[in-house]
Design a protein around this motif. Structure first.
Motif, short mmCIF file in Angstrom:
data_model
loop_
_atom_site.label_atom_id
_atom_site.label_comp_id
_atom_site.label_asym_id
_atom_site.label_seq_id
_atom_site.Cartn_x
_atom_site.Cartn_y
_atom_site.Cartn_z
N PHE A 61 -29.89 35.87 -50.21
CA PHE A 61 -30.14 34.43 -50.10
C PHE A 61 -28.87 33.69 -49.70
CE2 PHE A 61 -30.26 30.24 -52.20
CZ PHE A 61 -31.36 29.70 -51.55
N SER A 62 -27.72 34.07 -50.28
CA SER A 62 -26.46 33.38 -49.99
C SER A 62 -26.05 33.56 -48.53
CB SER A 62 -25.35 33.88 -50.91
OG SER A 62 -25.18 35.28 -50.75
N GLU A 63 -26.34 34.74 -47.94
CA GLU A 63 -25.98 35.00 -46.54
C GLU A 63 -26.76 34.08 -45.60
OE1 GLU A 63 -24.85 39.59 -45.82
OE2 GLU A 63 -26.78 39.29 -46.79
N ILE A 64 -28.04 33.87 -45.89
CA ILE A 64 -28.88 33.03 -45.04
C ILE A 64 -28.50 31.56 -45.21
CG2 ILE A 64 -31.25 32.20 -44.69
CD1 ILE A 64 -32.14 35.05 -45.28
N LEU A 65 -28.16 31.15 -46.44
CA LEU A 65 -27.80 29.76 -46.71
C LEU A 65 -26.43 29.38 -46.15
CD1 LEU A 65 -29.22 27.39 -48.34
CD2 LEU A 65 -30.39 29.58 -48.29
N ASP A 66 -25.67 30.37 -45.66
CA ASP A 66 -24.38 30.08 -45.02
C ASP A 66 -24.58 29.38 -43.68
OD1 ASP A 66 -22.80 31.01 -46.98
OD2 ASP A 66 -22.43 32.98 -46.10
N ILE A 67 -25.81 29.42 -43.14
CA ILE A 67 -26.10 28.83 -41.84
C ILE A 67 -26.64 27.41 -42.04
CG2 ILE A 67 -27.46 29.03 -39.73
CD1 ILE A 67 -27.56 32.08 -40.31
N PHE A 68 -25.97 26.42 -41.45
CA PHE A 68 -26.39 25.03 -41.56
C PHE A 68 -27.12 24.64 -40.28
CE2 PHE A 68 -23.19 25.56 -44.68
CZ PHE A 68 -23.36 24.58 -45.65
N ALA A 69 -28.28 24.01 -40.41
CA ALA A 69 -29.11 23.70 -39.25
C ALA A 69 -29.23 22.19 -39.04
CB ALA A 69 -30.49 24.32 -39.43
N PHE A 70 -29.12 21.78 -37.77
CA PHE A 70 -29.21 20.36 -37.42
C PHE A 70 -30.11 20.17 -36.21
CE2 PHE A 70 -25.29 20.99 -39.66
CZ PHE A 70 -25.17 19.88 -40.49
N ARG A 71 -30.75 18.99 -36.18
CA ARG A 71 -31.58 18.62 -35.04
C ARG A 71 -31.08 17.28 -34.51
NH1 ARG A 71 -37.15 19.31 -36.81
NH2 ARG A 71 -36.77 21.49 -36.26
N ILE A 72 -30.86 17.24 -33.18
CA ILE A 72 -30.39 16.01 -32.55
C ILE A 72 -31.49 15.51 -31.61
CG2 ILE A 72 -28.61 14.95 -31.10
CD1 ILE A 72 -26.70 17.17 -32.00
N ILE A 73 -31.98 14.29 -31.85
CA ILE A 73 -33.06 13.71 -31.06
C ILE A 73 -32.49 12.63 -30.15
CG2 ILE A 73 -35.37 12.70 -31.13
CD1 ILE A 73 -35.21 15.29 -32.69
N VAL A 74 -32.72 12.76 -28.83
CA VAL A 74 -32.22 11.78 -27.85
C VAL A 74 -33.40 11.24 -27.03
CG1 VAL A 74 -29.93 12.84 -27.73
CG2 VAL A 74 -31.74 13.65 -26.20
N ASN A 75 -33.09 10.45 -26.01
CA ASN A 75 -34.16 9.78 -25.26
C ASN A 75 -34.67 10.54 -24.05
OD1 ASN A 75 -34.20 7.54 -27.01
ND2 ASN A 75 -32.45 6.62 -25.95
N THR A 76 -33.75 11.22 -23.33
CA THR A 76 -34.15 11.86 -22.07
C THR A 76 -33.66 13.29 -22.00
OG1 THR A 76 -32.14 11.22 -20.89
CG2 THR A 76 -33.96 9.62 -20.89
N ALA A 77 -34.24 14.05 -21.09
CA ALA A 77 -33.81 15.45 -20.88
C ALA A 77 -32.37 15.49 -20.40
CB ALA A 77 -34.73 16.14 -19.87
N ASP A 78 -31.97 14.53 -19.56
CA ASP A 78 -30.59 14.48 -19.10
C ASP A 78 -29.63 14.33 -20.27
OD1 ASP A 78 -28.49 14.03 -16.97
OD2 ASP A 78 -28.38 12.09 -18.01
N GLU A 79 -30.00 13.49 -21.25
CA GLU A 79 -29.15 13.29 -22.43
C GLU A 79 -29.09 14.55 -23.29
OE1 GLU A 79 -30.76 9.82 -24.27
OE2 GLU A 79 -29.69 8.43 -22.95
N CYS A 80 -30.15 15.39 -23.24
CA CYS A 80 -30.13 16.66 -23.98
C CYS A 80 -28.95 17.52 -23.51
CB CYS A 80 -31.43 17.43 -23.77
SG CYS A 80 -32.87 16.72 -24.59
N TYR A 81 -28.81 17.63 -22.17
CA TYR A 81 -27.74 18.47 -21.62
C TYR A 81 -26.36 17.84 -21.84
CZ TYR A 81 -31.41 21.28 -19.49
OH TYR A 81 -32.50 22.09 -19.29
N ARG A 82 -26.27 16.49 -21.77
CA ARG A 82 -25.00 15.83 -22.06
C ARG A 82 -24.61 16.02 -23.52
NH1 ARG A 82 -25.86 9.88 -20.76
NH2 ARG A 82 -23.71 9.73 -21.57
N THR A 83 -25.62 15.97 -24.41
CA THR A 83 -25.36 16.20 -25.84
C THR A 83 -24.87 17.62 -26.08
OG1 THR A 83 -27.07 14.61 -26.45
CG2 THR A 83 -26.44 16.20 -28.14
N LEU A 84 -25.46 18.57 -25.36
CA LEU A 84 -25.02 19.97 -25.48
C LEU A 84 -23.53 20.09 -25.15
CD1 LEU A 84 -25.92 23.00 -25.86
CD2 LEU A 84 -26.18 23.06 -23.38
#
Length: 713
Positions: free
Chosen positions: A257-280
């Motif tokens: 359980f501790s090994e899996i919880l070492d990974i932190f997950a985030f979601r970033i929501i933007v307006n356009t597909a172009d902004e997705c790649y700029r955010t990346l």
């Protein structure tokens, strides 16, 4: 006990996006449903009507159209009340009635076991899905509410329903991209299947959540500030894996359980597909990306329409970050999948709308299921094939023209060929991956270009069933082989019956169409071809059938030929009869050998050499013995086994195999073992045309210096 829902909650949610006329129709549907279910109650307590209302409320939360809401309220009316489909058509229209009919189970039909009933109901649901995809949306909402109220059931029934949910309904929700429902179905199924494991994991997550809160807040703030600098409007949310996902990861990867919880997950929501790649680019400049962990599902969406950028990063404090970047529209599709495209939109009447890319993919999947259904032997086979097809992990490969084909992980060139077209699958003989020739059992990898090589006379190989992974490939191969077997059985049955009729001085051609129909009916078979197939498969003895025909037609002039026919002519074997004639592995008969036939209920007609030791055993059943011989013209190849005594030296096996290959002969099997310090004994099973061909090969091998002795086994 669950809190009963109310019509007020449903109306309030529906009023947020539907006009007054639609809401009035929903109220009318409730009144009709309440009257139809009057006096019925649920095990969970309360009037039965609150279950369909709760199902409708789940759909209203996803903002589905009015027909979906009304059908959800009425989905059990035809099954559980005296009202019929025609009553629903009269009050609410044909579309609603068709959806309700699709959700309705088959009723009180007799099935041999519960599994068969489940499978047949599932088949009916898939056929209804082909007409209207909203059938499955209501079925998923129905299953979700049943899972929420599962606690009142007996533990064994809870486990059975939970197993079915995890096995079928959650994967279907995933396949259609409805992740909000999939996640809840999986967690509720996990809780019912493994209540102790669920409780332990839930407690551990709650405890860990407090320790991780500060780190998540700090990383979230850092990401938000970086995006502000880039002038990209976005919202950043830390996300938590749901319990069943954690459990599967711990189990499959054998991680703590501790090994899996070492990974932190985030979601970033933007307006356009172009902004997705700029955010990346922005997050990659902030934290270093992990190699080989980037996935672009925007350029190449998943088969269920899911779109997002996935990347993994080396975060602060030595932690790993998983980041998903998507637009608001992509987020909506991620949560509700195909349901997002049945949501109410201004100007849409009765669910009519232009097909989206997600719906096109869903319809392609349903069309694929229909092909599997048509070629499946029975409902249980169909259900198993669909389970195989519900793969969460997929790969993306290309045709030579650049078209993308989506396949499950582990798929082979044969799966690819059948995914393109059934006829291409049937004609497959070889494959090139990125211009390199590879075996047909090679697992495919994403990004590769696949070129299938076809043959005019090619046909599916039964051995393909050992490595294909897709349900379509498996079902189409089985369907082809089954039809081939049926045709071969019919042909063999005709030969056997013709020979048996001669014993009674009758000719096969003397049986008119009318007589054949009468005979089939007397033997309780649907038609004459069924009788021939039964004989060819060994399920009926030709001699007994001939006697029955003789007795039935005793005194019928048109059944007796004008001149006697010989009953002594043996049955001629060409070697091309297909899968209903088997050549015994114990003695490997080949043209030129003296042979005998034996009728087996499992294998049809089995051919042995006369001198085979097993023939002595089967001679005790003379009624199953059959005189056979070889036809003069032979074009097939047959297996023969030879045994060699060879001097022990390095490369001896390769030397013999090379000599056999020079004679353009295939080696099917080889076995080698030491006889003593000087000699080894090698057994080769090789493909030959006849005894003459075998003799030529044995003469060639005899001349090899290391060969001391050679004989046919």
């Amino acid at each position: 006990m669950p809190t009963p829902c109310s019509i007020d909650g449903l109306i309030r949610k529906a009023s947020l996006y539907l006009n007054d006329e639609c809401v009035s129709r929903i109220k009318a549907a409730f009144e009709f449903g309440a009257q139809a279910h009057q006096g019925q109650t649920r095990k969970a307590g309360g009037d039965y009507i609150w279950h369909p209302v709760a199902v409708a409320e789940i759909l209203a939360e996803m903002q589905l159209d009015q027909e979906s809401i009304i059908a959800a309220i009425l989905h059990d009316v035809v099954e559980d009340t005296p009202y019929t489909k025609e009553d629903i058509i009269e009050r609410f229209g044909e579309n609603v009635a068709e959806i309700v009919d699709g959700v309705t189970k088959l009723g009180k039909l007799a099935f041999e076991n519960p599994q068969e009933a489940q499978a047949e109901n599932f088949r009916k649901m898939i056929l209804a899905m082909a007409r209207d995809i909203r059938v499955i949306l209501i079925k998923l909402a129905d299953r979700l509410h049943n899972m929420r109220t599962l606690g009142v059931m007996r533990p064994d029934k809870q486990r059975r329903i939970a197993h079915e949910t995890l096995d079928i309904y959650a994967p279907i929700a995933a396949r259609l991209g409805i992740n909000a429902i999939r996640i809840e179905l999986e967690d509720l199924g996990f809780k019912a299947m493994h209540p102790l494991r669920f409780a332990v994991l839930e407690s551990a997550v709650k405890k860990a959540r407090g320790n991780r809160k500060e780190v998540i807040e700090q990383i979230t703030e850092t990401l938000e500030n970086r995006l502000k600098q880039e002038k990209i409007p976005a919202r950043v949310v830390g996300r938590e894996k749901h319990l069943y996902s954690l459990y599967k990861k711990m189990k499959n990867k054998r991680q703590s359980f501790s090994e899996i919880l070492d990974i932190f997950a985030f979601r970033i929501i933007v307006n356009t597909a172009d902004e997705c790649y700029r955010t990346l680019g922005a997050v990659h400049s902030l934290y270093k990306p992990l190699p080989y962990r980037f996935k672009d599902y925007i350029a190449i969406p998943k088969s269920n329409g899911y779109q997002s950028l996935h990347t993994a990063l080396f975060g602060p404090y030595g932690v790993h970050l998983e980041v998903q970047i998507r637009t608001e529209t992509m987020q909506e599709v991620s949560e509700h999948g195909i349901a997002a495209h049945w949501q109410y939109k201004d100007g849409r009447q009765n669910g009519e709308h232009a097909l989206s890319a997600v719906e096109v993919r869903a319809q392609e999947w349903v069309k694929n299921l229909l092909e599997i259904q048509q070629s499946a032997g029975n409902s249980l086979d169909f259900l198993e094939n669909v389970k195989i097809d519900l793969f969460p992990d997929v790969i993306y490969v290309f045709t030579p023209k650049g078209d993308i084909i989506t396949l499950p992980k582990g798929a082979t060139p044969v799966d690819f060929a059948y995914a393109v077209h059934t006829n291409i699958g049937h004609a497959t003989v070889a494959c090139r991956i990125d211009k390199q020739l590879v075996p047909l059992r090679t697992p495919l990898e994403s990004g590769k270009t696949i070129h299938i090589i076809k043959g005019k006379e090619a046909q599916p190989n039964p051995a393909w069933l050992n490595f294909v992974t897709t349900a379509k490939a498996r079902s189409q191969i089985r369907h082809f082989l089954k039809n081939q077997t049926a045709g071969a059985a019919n042909s063999l049955g005709k030969k056997l019956l013709t020979k048996a009729l001669r014993t009674y001085n009758m000719a096969y051609d003397g049986l008119t169409e009318l007589i054949r129909l009468e005979i089939a009916d007397a033997l309780k078979l649907q038609n004459w071809d069924d009788l021939l197939a039964e004989i060819g498969l060994g399920n009926r003895m030709a001699g007994l059938v001939a006697k029955q025909i003789h007795d039935l037609l005793l005194g019928a002039d048109d059944a007796v030929p004008s001149k006697p026919v010989s009953a002594d002519a043996p049955l001629a074997i060409s070697g091309t009869e297909g899968m209903v004639i088997h050549f015994a592995n114990c003695c490997h008969p080949i043209p030129g050998d003296s042979i005998v036939g034996f009728i087996s209920t499992e294998k049809g007609l089995v051919i042995h050499r006369n001198e085979c030791h097993n023939v002595k055993k089967i001679k005790n059943q003379p009624e199953k013995m059959l005189d056979v011989n070889w036809e003069k013209e032979q074009h097939a190849t047959y297996l023969a086994e030879i045994q060699l005594e060879v001097k022990n030296q390095r490369g001896a096996l390769a030397t013999i195999a090379n000599e056999i290959a020079k004679n353009k002969t295939d080696i099917e099997r080889v076995r080698s073992e030491d006889k003593d310090k000087t000699y080894s004994v090698m057994n080769f099973v090789i493909a030959v045309h006849d005894r003459t061909h075998l003799a030529q090969i044995m003469r060639v091998l005899k001349r090899v210096p290391i060969v001391e002795k050679i004989q046919r086994v």
